[in-house]
Design a protein around this motif. Sequence first.
Motif, short mmCIF file in Angstrom:
data_model
loop_
_atom_site.label_atom_id
_atom_site.label_comp_id
_atom_site.label_asym_id
_atom_site.label_seq_id
_atom_site.Cartn_x
_atom_site.Cartn_y
_atom_site.Cartn_z
N ALA A 8 -26.52 -5.51 -5.61
CA ALA A 8 -27.23 -6.78 -5.83
C ALA A 8 -27.55 -6.95 -7.32
CB ALA A 8 -28.45 -6.85 -4.93
N PRO A 78 -35.22 -4.34 -2.85
CA PRO A 78 -35.59 -4.32 -1.43
C PRO A 78 -34.57 -5.10 -0.60
CG PRO A 78 -37.53 -4.69 -2.76
CD PRO A 78 -36.36 -4.74 -3.71
N MET A 79 -34.26 -4.58 0.56
CA MET A 79 -33.17 -5.12 1.37
C MET A 79 -33.57 -6.44 2.03
SD MET A 79 -32.25 -1.34 2.68
CE MET A 79 -33.85 -0.80 2.21
N THR A 80 -32.59 -7.28 2.23
CA THR A 80 -32.83 -8.60 2.84
C THR A 80 -31.78 -8.84 3.92
OG1 THR A 80 -31.58 -9.63 1.02
CG2 THR A 80 -33.97 -9.62 0.83
N GLU B 50 -24.08 -9.00 0.48
CA GLU B 50 -23.54 -7.73 0.00
C GLU B 50 -24.11 -6.61 0.86
OE1 GLU B 50 -23.86 -7.46 -4.24
OE2 GLU B 50 -23.96 -5.28 -4.26
N TRP B 122 -28.03 -7.40 1.18
CA TRP B 122 -28.71 -8.24 0.19
C TRP B 122 -28.07 -9.63 0.20
CZ3 TRP B 122 -26.95 -3.33 -0.57
CH2 TRP B 122 -27.95 -2.35 -0.66
N LYS B 123 -28.93 -10.64 0.31
CA LYS B 123 -28.43 -12.02 0.42
C LYS B 123 -28.56 -12.73 -0.93
CE LYS B 123 -29.81 -12.86 5.23
NZ LYS B 123 -31.14 -12.43 5.67
N LYS B 124 -27.52 -13.47 -1.25
CA LYS B 124 -27.52 -14.28 -2.46
C LYS B 124 -27.22 -15.72 -2.08
CE LYS B 124 -25.53 -13.74 -7.00
NZ LYS B 124 -24.36 -13.23 -7.74
N TRP B 133 -30.54 -14.24 -6.01
CA TRP B 133 -30.75 -13.26 -4.95
C TRP B 133 -31.99 -13.64 -4.17
CZ3 TRP B 133 -27.00 -10.08 -3.70
CH2 TRP B 133 -26.02 -9.79 -4.66
N VAL B 134 -31.90 -13.55 -2.86
CA VAL B 134 -33.05 -13.81 -2.01
C VAL B 134 -34.03 -12.64 -2.17
CG1 VAL B 134 -33.82 -14.05 0.39
CG2 VAL B 134 -31.68 -15.13 -0.37
N ALA B 135 -35.29 -12.96 -2.49
CA ALA B 135 -36.29 -11.92 -2.67
C ALA B 135 -36.81 -11.47 -1.31
CB ALA B 135 -37.43 -12.42 -3.53
N ALA B 136 -37.04 -10.17 -1.18
CA ALA B 136 -37.68 -9.67 0.04
C ALA B 136 -39.09 -10.25 0.11
CB ALA B 136 -37.72 -8.15 0.01
#
Lengths: 82, 147
Positions: A8, A78-80, B50, B122-124, B133-136
Motif C-alpha cells: 500500500a 492498518p489493513m482495510t 492490494e 488494502w483498498k485504494k 488509500w482508504v484509511a482504517a
Amino acid sequence: MIDVVYFAWVRERIGLPRETVDTDATTVAGLVAELSAREDRYAMAFSDLSALRVAVDQELTDFDAALDGVREVAFFPPMTGG
Amino acid sequence: MSVRVQSDPFDPGAALNGFVSAQANAGAVVSFSGIVRDRPEGGLQHMEIEHYPAMTAGAISAIVDQAVARFGLDDALVIHRHGILKVGEVIMMVATSARHRADAFQGAEFLMDYLKSRAPFWKKEVTGDGASWVAARDVDEAALDRW
C-alpha cells in the motif's frame, strides 16, 4: 539476509515492493532504524510507527519482535479488508 | 471450511447455494456480501485492492478456525477478491453454518470484524482527481473489543 516487503502507501513511499536486506538488526525496530537511516524516503515511510503494522514470516507481530531466523518482514498500513 | 482469494468475479448466489447444499447437519446458514460503494460525494471510478499473497489465505484460515471453535460452526466459507473492482461489484462474502441461527449470525459477524482489520488487504479509491488509500477506521478496530 532478510526479505523485506512493503504494501500500500508504504510501498509507494519507499518506491519498491520488495528488497533483500543484509542487516545486523536483532529486532524489527532495529531493522526500521537501519532502513530509516538510509534515505529520506525510508525515514518518511517509517516516521510514525503507530500508523504501521508489521508481519514477520507472514504473522502479525509488533516492532519488538526478534529477527533471529526470520526470512521475511513485511511493513504495511492498518489493513482495510472486508 | 473453504477460503478463496481471487481476482476473478464470483456469483455470491451460486456460492451460497453450493454452501447450503453441502450442509448435512446444520439448521442455519448466514451469509454476508460486501459490495463496492461509491463515495458519499460520488466520483469513484474504481477500487484497487492490494493484498499480501504469501499471507492472505493463511491469515483468513486462522480467523476462520477461531470462529469455528468459538461458535461451534459446522462450516464456513470466505471468498475475497483483489485487483480492480467497479462500483456495485461484490468484493467478498462470508457464509457460516451452525445448528442454530444465533451461532451462525455471531460467527459471520466475528469473521467480518476480523477480516476487516486482520486480513492483509488494502483498498485504494481511484477518482478523476487521483487515488487515495482508504484509511482504517477506529470503529473497525474497536469492533474487535466486543469479542
